[in-house]
Scaffold this motif. Structure first.
Motif, PDB file in Angstrom:
ATOM      1  N   THR A 168       0.817  -1.201   0.000  1.00  0.00           N
ATOM      2  CA  THR A 168       0.000   0.000   0.000  1.00  0.00           C
ATOM      3  C   THR A 168       0.860   1.264   0.000  1.00  0.00           C
ATOM      4  OG1 THR A 168      -1.670   1.272   1.210  1.00  0.00           O
ATOM      5  CG2 THR A 168      -0.182  -0.076   2.534  1.00  0.00           C
ATOM      6  N   SER A 169       0.416   2.268  -0.735  1.00  0.00           N
ATOM      7  CA  SER A 169       1.105   3.557  -0.768  1.00  0.00           C
ATOM      8  C   SER A 169       0.415   4.598   0.108  1.00  0.00           C
ATOM      9  CB  SER A 169       1.186   4.078  -2.211  1.00  0.00           C
ATOM     10  OG  SER A 169      -0.115   4.202  -2.767  1.00  0.00           O
ATOM     11  N   SER A 170      -0.615   4.184   0.851  1.00  0.00           N
ATOM     12  CA  SER A 170      -1.346   5.114   1.717  1.00  0.00           C
ATOM     13  C   SER A 170      -0.468   5.566   2.877  1.00  0.00           C
ATOM     14  CB  SER A 170      -2.613   4.453   2.262  1.00  0.00           C
ATOM     15  OG  SER A 170      -3.487   4.089   1.209  1.00  0.00           O
ATOM     16  N   SER A 171      -0.732   6.761   3.389  1.00  0.00           N
ATOM     17  CA  SER A 171       0.015   7.285   4.534  1.00  0.00           C
ATOM     18  C   SER A 171      -0.304   6.477   5.781  1.00  0.00           C
ATOM     19  CB  SER A 171      -0.339   8.761   4.767  1.00  0.00           C
ATOM     20  OG  SER A 171       0.028   9.544   3.656  1.00  0.00           O
ATOM     21  N   LEU A 172       0.727   6.129   6.526  1.00  0.00           N
ATOM     22  CA  LEU A 172       0.576   5.301   7.716  1.00  0.00           C
ATOM     23  C   LEU A 172       0.560   6.171   8.974  1.00  0.00           C
ATOM     24  CD1 LEU A 172       3.124   2.508   6.719  1.00  0.00           C
ATOM     25  CD2 LEU A 172       0.698   2.685   6.140  1.00  0.00           C
ATOM     26  N   GLU A 173       0.045   5.624  10.059  1.00  0.00           N
ATOM     27  CA  GLU A 173      -0.084   6.358  11.309  1.00  0.00           C
ATOM     28  C   GLU A 173       0.593   5.602  12.446  1.00  0.00           C
ATOM     29  OE1 GLU A 173      -1.320   9.311  11.370  1.00  0.00           O
ATOM     30  OE2 GLU A 173      -2.131   9.324   9.325  1.00  0.00           O
ATOM     31  N   ASP A 203      -0.700   5.863  15.522  1.00  0.00           N
ATOM     32  CA  ASP A 203      -1.816   5.439  16.368  1.00  0.00           C
ATOM     33  C   ASP A 203      -2.213   4.009  15.999  1.00  0.00           C
ATOM     34  OD1 ASP A 203      -1.846   7.944  17.497  1.00  0.00           O
ATOM     35  OD2 ASP A 203      -3.384   8.716  16.146  1.00  0.00           O
ATOM     36  N   GLN A 204      -2.434   3.191  17.002  1.00  0.00           N
ATOM     37  CA  GLN A 204      -2.698   1.771  16.773  1.00  0.00           C
ATOM     38  C   GLN A 204      -4.166   1.553  16.421  1.00  0.00           C
ATOM     39  OE1 GLN A 204      -1.100  -0.748  19.855  1.00  0.00           O
ATOM     40  NE2 GLN A 204       0.864   0.288  19.862  1.00  0.00           N
ATOM     41  N   ARG A 205      -4.517   2.012  15.239  1.00  0.00           N
ATOM     42  CA  ARG A 205      -5.872   1.816  14.715  1.00  0.00           C
ATOM     43  C   ARG A 205      -5.782   1.057  13.405  1.00  0.00           C
ATOM     44  NH1 ARG A 205      -6.829   7.541  16.077  1.00  0.00           N
ATOM     45  NH2 ARG A 205      -6.418   7.990  13.882  1.00  0.00           N
ATOM     46  N   GLY A 206      -6.646   0.064  13.260  1.00  0.00           N
ATOM     47  CA  GLY A 206      -6.627  -0.730  12.037  1.00  0.00           C
ATOM     48  C   GLY A 206      -5.681  -1.909  12.157  1.00  0.00           C
ATOM     49  N   TYR A 207      -4.753  -2.019  11.185  1.00  0.00           N
ATOM     50  CA  TYR A 207      -3.856  -3.173  11.124  1.00  0.00           C
ATOM     51  C   TYR A 207      -2.395  -2.713  11.147  1.00  0.00           C
ATOM     52  CZ  TYR A 207      -8.047  -5.689   9.704  1.00  0.00           C
ATOM     53  OH  TYR A 207      -9.307  -6.238   9.663  1.00  0.00           O
ATOM     54  N   PRO A 208      -1.524  -3.470  11.820  1.00  0.00           N
ATOM     55  CA  PRO A 208      -0.094  -3.143  11.761  1.00  0.00           C
ATOM     56  C   PRO A 208       0.439  -3.360  10.347  1.00  0.00           C
ATOM     57  CG  PRO A 208      -0.420  -5.261  12.845  1.00  0.00           C
ATOM     58  CD  PRO A 208      -1.784  -4.675  12.622  1.00  0.00           C
ATOM     59  N   VAL A 209       1.353  -2.479   9.931  1.00  0.00           N
ATOM     60  CA  VAL A 209       1.853  -2.508   8.550  1.00  0.00           C
ATOM     61  C   VAL A 209       3.353  -2.767   8.563  1.00  0.00           C
ATOM     62  CG1 VAL A 209       2.079  -1.235   6.380  1.00  0.00           C
ATOM     63  CG2 VAL A 209       0.062  -0.887   7.830  1.00  0.00           C
ATOM     64  N   LEU A 210       3.768  -3.802   7.869  1.00  0.00           N
ATOM     65  CA  LEU A 210       5.183  -4.126   7.738  1.00  0.00           C
ATOM     66  C   LEU A 210       5.836  -3.176   6.747  1.00  0.00           C
ATOM     67  CD1 LEU A 210       4.706  -7.985   7.434  1.00  0.00           C
ATOM     68  CD2 LEU A 210       5.512  -6.754   9.464  1.00  0.00           C
ATOM     69  N   ARG A 211       7.019  -2.649   7.125  1.00  0.00           N
ATOM     70  CA  ARG A 211       7.762  -1.741   6.256  1.00  0.00           C
ATOM     71  C   ARG A 211       9.171  -2.290   6.060  1.00  0.00           C
ATOM     72  NH1 ARG A 211       8.143   3.177   9.485  1.00  0.00           N
ATOM     73  NH2 ARG A 211       7.837   1.757  11.238  1.00  0.00           N
ATOM     74  N   MET A 212       9.957  -1.600   5.237  1.00  0.00           N
ATOM     75  CA  MET A 212      11.293  -2.096   4.910  1.00  0.00           C
ATOM     76  C   MET A 212      12.185  -2.207   6.138  1.00  0.00           C
ATOM     77  SD  MET A 212      12.570   1.298   2.963  1.00  0.00           S
ATOM     78  CE  MET A 212      12.252   2.889   3.719  1.00  0.00           C
ATOM     79  N   LEU A 254      -2.629   1.166   9.787  1.00  0.00           N
ATOM     80  CA  LEU A 254      -3.521   1.691   8.750  1.00  0.00           C
ATOM     81  C   LEU A 254      -4.803   0.865   8.747  1.00  0.00           C
ATOM     82  CD1 LEU A 254      -3.758   3.735   6.386  1.00  0.00           C
ATOM     83  CD2 LEU A 254      -2.865   1.952   4.883  1.00  0.00           C
ATOM     84  N   ASP A 255      -5.915   1.554   8.543  1.00  0.00           N
ATOM     85  CA  ASP A 255      -7.197   0.854   8.427  1.00  0.00           C
ATOM     86  C   ASP A 255      -7.468   0.552   6.953  1.00  0.00           C
ATOM     87  OD1 ASP A 255      -9.365  -0.375   9.445  1.00  0.00           O
ATOM     88  OD2 ASP A 255     -10.375   1.430  10.175  1.00  0.00           O
ATOM     89  N   PHE A 256      -8.034  -0.596   6.684  1.00  0.00           N
ATOM     90  CA  PHE A 256      -8.314  -1.016   5.314  1.00  0.00           C
ATOM     91  C   PHE A 256      -9.792  -1.363   5.166  1.00  0.00           C
ATOM     92  CE2 PHE A 256      -3.842  -1.985   5.918  1.00  0.00           C
ATOM     93  CZ  PHE A 256      -3.267  -1.601   4.711  1.00  0.00           C
ATOM     94  N   THR A 257     -10.297  -1.239   3.956  1.00  0.00           N
ATOM     95  CA  THR A 257     -11.640  -1.724   3.661  1.00  0.00           C
ATOM     96  C   THR A 257     -11.583  -3.242   3.490  1.00  0.00           C
ATOM     97  OG1 THR A 257     -11.375  -1.538   1.263  1.00  0.00           O
ATOM     98  CG2 THR A 257     -12.114   0.435   2.455  1.00  0.00           C
ATOM     99  N   ASP A 258     -12.724  -3.865   3.523  1.00  0.00           N
ATOM    100  CA  ASP A 258     -12.776  -5.321   3.345  1.00  0.00           C
ATOM    101  C   ASP A 258     -12.234  -5.726   1.976  1.00  0.00           C
ATOM    102  OD1 ASP A 258     -13.866  -5.586   5.843  1.00  0.00           O
ATOM    103  OD2 ASP A 258     -15.944  -5.718   5.139  1.00  0.00           O
ATOM    104  N   ASP A 259     -12.429  -4.871   0.977  1.00  0.00           N
ATOM    105  CA  ASP A 259     -11.935  -5.189  -0.369  1.00  0.00           C
ATOM    106  C   ASP A 259     -10.408  -5.094  -0.447  1.00  0.00           C
ATOM    107  OD1 ASP A 259     -14.499  -5.597  -1.276  1.00  0.00           O
ATOM    108  OD2 ASP A 259     -14.741  -3.554  -2.037  1.00  0.00           O
ATOM    109  N   PHE A 266       1.265  -4.722   4.458  1.00  0.00           N
ATOM    110  CA  PHE A 266       2.629  -4.386   4.056  1.00  0.00           C
ATOM    111  C   PHE A 266       2.619  -3.135   3.198  1.00  0.00           C
ATOM    112  CE2 PHE A 266       0.917  -7.115   0.867  1.00  0.00           C
ATOM    113  CZ  PHE A 266       1.509  -6.802  -0.349  1.00  0.00           C
ATOM    114  N   ALA A 267       3.712  -2.353   3.304  1.00  0.00           N
ATOM    115  CA  ALA A 267       3.781  -1.022   2.708  1.00  0.00           C
ATOM    116  C   ALA A 267       4.435  -1.033   1.329  1.00  0.00           C
ATOM    117  CB  ALA A 267       4.523  -0.072   3.643  1.00  0.00           C
TER     118      ALA A 267
END
Length: 395
Positions: free
Chosen positions: A217-222, A224-233, A250-255, A292-293
């Motif tokens: 994902t290219s979305s901006s990450l936060e 704050d522990q909301r949504g799902y943890p995102v793995l980065r490099m 980052l929070d994601f839609t079901d899709d 993952f980012a």
């Protein structure tokens, strides 16, 4: 109440090289390229140059200055150092450094820890300017950045505590590196050196066994522990393990979830980084839902022909690291390996039975690494908690 100041109030930012120094062109100086600055916050290896060769086109600094990378993704990786152990009083390095020269009111080690922590890096990343892939932290952001300034003895005390906590963290990391080196030894014993292929295994293209690839994902990450943890490099170590101490969310839609999350057996590949770090590779073996980012690519393979653990070990071998370095496309201190380039990489392909023997043989090693990784995560959490307190002006 702890005084709050800006970095520019207590340190020079990017000081100019004095004419009295620049004119002595035969002088020997230290030289520090970006690759020589470790993600662990120190200068791993300096070079020696003649001043006349580097005085133009490189960044000037002196012993005791604090260096911090200003270009993505080196900022996110934590490339920074307190240059206290240079061979020479004067140094030069890549233009992608910001230089902070501590004044009499601030301890250099304290200043280093203020800028070498996830909170600073997160804000620096948010304030970057420039085009995608070439974003940089502006000098003005560094100058205006507010920091707590307790009395000098208290700064030294905080820095000493953080030195101890960071020392524990590094020892844990070294233990993990030593253990994972056993995986490389087992790999070479079973399959031979991939460079010479003494057992004459078939050579195929990586694309012959890849069934799916997906950019993160290219979305901006936060933070704050909301949504799902995102793995980065920065969560992938150079040795192919996971360091989950510093996460964003980052929070994601079901899709979006199936597209940007990982499952057991997925291989994550760091497609863009500094030349010595591009191509970091690790297998995800966790049951939890992680995303993952964008600097990572997720690969899935035909398990009838290849096991992902074998691919990871192959790419993390000495031959694999050399292959990735040669395959990367350079660009302004950065290198890139696209999914299409990955698919063209040559792959030594032993029979599936031999690959399974490798996986079985390394299970105990992996279990030991997992135990050490959990201890290392606790050490990192301790360090980050102490650094966060210093960053917030708590005493």
């Amino acid at each position: 109440m702890v005084e709050s100041v800006t970095i520019a109030d207590v340190a020079q930012v990017n000081p100019r090289c004095p004419r009295s120094i620049a004119s002595d062109t035969s002088r020997r100086v230290s030289f520090v390229p970006m690759a020589a600055v470790s993600e662990d916050g120190y200068i791993a290896e300096e070079q020696e140059r003649q001043l006349g060769d580097v005085v133009k086109g490189y960044t000037y600094f002196e012993r005791g200055d604090v260096l911090i990378a200003k270009i993505t993704p080196c900022v996110q990786n934590g490339k920074a150092a307190h240059a206290t152990e240079l061979k020479h009083d004067i140094g030069f390095g890549t233009t992608e450094f910001h230089v902070l020269r501590p004044g009499p009111r601030v301890d250099g080690r304290y200043l280093f820890y203020i800028i070498w922590n996830p909170a600073f890096r997160h804000l620096a990343e948010q304030n970057m300017t420039g085009s995608a892939g070439q974003k940089r932290v502006p000098a003005d952001f560094v100058k205006r950045f507010p920091i707590p300034l307790p009395p000098l003895p208290e700064q030294k005390r905080i820095a000493a505590i953080l030195d101890q906590a960071d020392g524990i963290r590094r020892k844990r990391s070294q233990m993990i590196d030593a253990t994972t080196s056993l995986v490389c030894a087992i790999f070479c014993d079973l399959f031979g050196d991939p460079g010479s292929n003494p057992k004459e295994w078939p050579i195929v293209c990586m694309g012959d066994v890849v069934v799916e690839s997906q950019y993160g994902t290219s979305s901006s990450l936060e933070v704050d522990q909301r949504g799902y943890p995102v793995l980065r490099m920065n969560n992938i170590t150079y040795g192919g393990e996971w360091d989950l101490a510093d996460l964003k969310w980052l929070d994601f839609t079901d899709d979006e979830l199936p597209k940007y999350t990982v499952r057991q057996g997925d291989l994550l590949f760091n497609r863009t980084n500094s030349p010595e770090l591009v191509g970091k590779t690790a297998i995800w073996s966790n049951d939890e839902v992680f995303a993952f980012a964008g600097y990572l690519i997720r690969f899935r393979f035909d398990h009838r022909r290849v096991l992902p653990e074998f691919i990871s070990a192959y790419l993390n071998s000495g031959f694999g690291k050399s292959l990735l370095f040669r395959s990367a496309v350079p660009s302004n201190n950065m290198s890139n390996i696209s999914a299409s380039t990955f698919r063209r990489l040559p792959l030594m392909l032993p029979c599936l039975r031999s690959q399974q023997e490798f996986v079985d043989s390394t299970q105990q090693v992996r279990a030991a690494v997992d135990r050490q990784r959990r201890a290392a995560t606790e050490s990192c959490s301790l360090y980050q908690s102490l650094a966060r307190q210093a960053f917030q002006g708590q005493r």
